[in-house]
Design a protein around this motif. Structure first.
Motif, PDB file in Angstrom:
ATOM      1  N   GLU A   6       0.809  -1.204   0.000  1.00 54.76           N
ATOM      2  CA  GLU A   6       0.000   0.000   0.000  1.00 54.76           C
ATOM      3  C   GLU A   6       0.851   1.267   0.000  1.00 54.76           C
ATOM      4  OE1 GLU A   6      -2.466  -0.357   3.398  1.00 54.76           O
ATOM      5  OE2 GLU A   6      -3.541  -2.084   2.627  1.00 54.76           O
ATOM      6  N   ILE A   7       2.090   1.174   0.464  1.00 54.77           N
ATOM      7  CA  ILE A   7       2.955   2.344   0.545  1.00 54.77           C
ATOM      8  C   ILE A   7       3.613   2.562  -0.810  1.00 54.77           C
ATOM      9  CG2 ILE A   7       4.999   3.330   1.661  1.00 54.77           C
ATOM     10  CD1 ILE A   7       4.321   1.566   4.084  1.00 54.77           C
ATOM     11  N   PRO A   8       3.436   3.752  -1.393  1.00 59.31           N
ATOM     12  CA  PRO A   8       4.095   3.997  -2.688  1.00 59.31           C
ATOM     13  C   PRO A   8       5.608   3.956  -2.549  1.00 59.31           C
ATOM     14  CG  PRO A   8       2.978   5.985  -1.881  1.00 59.31           C
ATOM     15  CD  PRO A   8       2.698   4.885  -0.907  1.00 59.31           C
ATOM     16  N   ARG A   9       6.239   3.337  -3.500  1.00 62.62           N
ATOM     17  CA  ARG A   9       7.706   3.244  -3.475  1.00 62.62           C
ATOM     18  C   ARG A   9       8.306   4.420  -4.223  1.00 62.62           C
ATOM     19  NH1 ARG A   9       9.336  -2.550  -2.522  1.00 62.62           N
ATOM     20  NH2 ARG A   9       7.359  -3.500  -2.004  1.00 62.62           N
ATOM     21  N   GLU A  10       9.483   4.855  -3.765  1.00 62.41           N
ATOM     22  CA  GLU A  10      10.167   5.976  -4.395  1.00 62.41           C
ATOM     23  C   GLU A  10      11.572   5.523  -4.795  1.00 62.41           C
ATOM     24  OE1 GLU A  10       9.722   9.818  -2.393  1.00 62.41           O
ATOM     25  OE2 GLU A  10       8.563   8.718  -0.908  1.00 62.41           O
ATOM     26  N   PRO A  11      11.708   4.859  -5.954  1.00 59.09           N
ATOM     27  CA  PRO A  11      13.011   4.313  -6.329  1.00 59.09           C
ATOM     28  C   PRO A  11      14.064   5.384  -6.604  1.00 59.09           C
ATOM     29  CG  PRO A  11      11.470   4.122  -8.144  1.00 59.09           C
ATOM     30  CD  PRO A  11      10.694   4.601  -6.949  1.00 59.09           C
ATOM     31  N   TYR A  12      13.647   6.613  -6.915  1.00 58.58           N
ATOM     32  CA  TYR A  12      14.619   7.655  -7.245  1.00 58.58           C
ATOM     33  C   TYR A  12      14.722   8.705  -6.144  1.00 58.58           C
ATOM     34  CZ  TYR A  12      14.269   5.407 -11.704  1.00 58.58           C
ATOM     35  OH  TYR A  12      14.273   4.465 -12.694  1.00 58.58           O
ATOM     36  N   ARG A  13      14.336   8.330  -4.955  1.00 61.08           N
ATOM     37  CA  ARG A  13      14.377   9.261  -3.836  1.00 61.08           C
ATOM     38  C   ARG A  13      15.815   9.650  -3.523  1.00 61.08           C
ATOM     39  NH1 ARG A  13      13.762   8.047   2.077  1.00 61.08           N
ATOM     40  NH2 ARG A  13      13.380  10.081   2.930  1.00 61.08           N
ATOM     41  N   GLU A  14      16.033  10.937  -3.234  1.00 60.11           N
ATOM     42  CA  GLU A  14      17.364  11.392  -2.869  1.00 60.11           C
ATOM     43  C   GLU A  14      17.754  10.805  -1.527  1.00 60.11           C
ATOM     44  OE1 GLU A  14      17.722  15.599  -2.931  1.00 60.11           O
ATOM     45  OE2 GLU A  14      17.044  15.745  -4.991  1.00 60.11           O
ATOM     46  N   ARG A  15      19.014  10.457  -1.391  1.00 62.02           N
ATOM     47  CA  ARG A  15      19.449   9.965  -0.104  1.00 62.02           C
ATOM     48  C   ARG A  15      19.942  11.135   0.728  1.00 62.02           C
ATOM     49  NH1 ARG A  15      24.942   6.773  -1.574  1.00 62.02           N
ATOM     50  NH2 ARG A  15      26.159   8.590  -2.062  1.00 62.02           N
ATOM     51  N   SER A  16      19.989  10.925   2.008  1.00 65.65           N
ATOM     52  CA  SER A  16      20.382  11.983   2.923  1.00 65.65           C
ATOM     53  C   SER A  16      21.903  12.144   2.906  1.00 65.65           C
ATOM     54  CB  SER A  16      19.903  11.629   4.335  1.00 65.65           C
ATOM     55  OG  SER A  16      20.339  12.604   5.242  1.00 65.65           O
ATOM     56  N   ASN A  71      22.967  12.675  -5.801  1.00 68.11           N
ATOM     57  CA  ASN A  71      22.591  12.003  -4.557  1.00 68.11           C
ATOM     58  C   ASN A  71      21.318  11.170  -4.636  1.00 68.11           C
ATOM     59  OD1 ASN A  71      24.888  13.065  -3.257  1.00 68.11           O
ATOM     60  ND2 ASN A  71      23.823  15.010  -3.062  1.00 68.11           N
ATOM     61  N   LYS A  72      21.123  10.532  -5.754  1.00 68.39           N
ATOM     62  CA  LYS A  72      20.016   9.587  -5.870  1.00 68.39           C
ATOM     63  C   LYS A  72      20.401   8.297  -5.156  1.00 68.39           C
ATOM     64  CE  LYS A  72      17.619  12.330  -8.458  1.00 68.39           C
ATOM     65  NZ  LYS A  72      16.513  13.070  -7.890  1.00 68.39           N
ATOM     66  N   ALA A  73      19.428   7.587  -4.656  1.00 68.71           N
ATOM     67  CA  ALA A  73      19.691   6.349  -3.914  1.00 68.71           C
ATOM     68  C   ALA A  73      20.514   5.393  -4.758  1.00 68.71           C
ATOM     69  CB  ALA A  73      18.373   5.700  -3.510  1.00 68.71           C
ATOM     70  N   GLY A  74      21.564   4.839  -4.168  1.00 70.76           N
ATOM     71  CA  GLY A  74      22.409   3.866  -4.844  1.00 70.76           C
ATOM     72  C   GLY A  74      23.447   4.465  -5.767  1.00 70.76           C
TER      73      GLY A  74
END
Length: 199
Positions: A6-16, A71-74
């Motif tokens: 149910e939780i939308p995924r954010e594959p391109y979320r910026e990392r901290s 700073n995108k995840a990964g």
């Protein structure tokens, strides 16, 4: 449907990315409002000819693309180098690599010769080995750029040989001195003073 579905995924979320402070500098993630300054600083052939991925001329759109992709995840960790008054003077980054992460950096020409690159790299190297848990870092300097080579040597990097690197600004490959710094060597050299992680 499970709760996770149910939780939308954010594959391109910026990392901290933390703010790293040294005696004279603060290193932080780039923001869109930095684009004009980044474009102005990076639009110098003397920088572009010594950095693999900077085009020349370097336009506002190039700066916006650089900042938007940072700073995108990964992916790579990208930090702007600023003076304590928030004046942007350059950038650095750590790109994941199978042989140890690749470290890259550049400074605006008017800020060369003040020891800022060495000071900034000390903080980034500490961050790479502590927070990011890398075992080794790779770096390169064009053979025609002895100042960059000295920065790497002052940071403990050891010369490993010469290779060719594609330089976007000259649309060709150029000889590069290759360097490596392993965590065990870094831990023996940490006398340069630790960076302060602010956030």
């Amino acid at each position: 449907m499970t709760l996770l579905e149910e939780i939308p995924r954010e594959p391109y979320r910026e990392r901290s990315i933390p703010v790293l402070e040294t005696k004279r500098l603060a290193l932080r993630a780039p923001r869109l409002e930095d684009a004009k300054t980044v474009a102005m600083l990076a639009n110098d052939r003397r920088i572009a000819e010594n950095v693999a991925r900077i085009p020349h001329p370097y336009k506002m759109a190039d700066a916006e693309t650089f900042i938007g992709g940072a700073n995108k995840a990964g992916g790579e960790a990208v930090l702007l180098i600023t003076l304590r008054d928030e004046t942007v003077i350059g950038a650095c980054g750590i790109v994941p690599h199978e042989l140890g992460a690749e470290l890259g950096y550049w400074l605006g020409v008017s800020h060369w010769g003040n020891g800022y690159a060495t000071e900034a790299l000390h903080a980034v190297i500490d961050y790479a080995f502590t927070d990011l848990d890398h075992l080794a870092l790779q770096a390169g300097a064009r053979v025609t750029n002895p100042a960059s080579r000295r920065v790497l040597e002052k940071c403990g990097f050891q010369w490993t040989g010469v290779g060719l690197y594609r330089i976007r600004a000259i649309n060709s490959s150029a000889p590069i001195d290759r360097f490596r710094l392993e965590r065990k060597i870094w831990s023996a050299l940490k006398g340069w003073g630790r960076m302060k992680r602010v956030s």
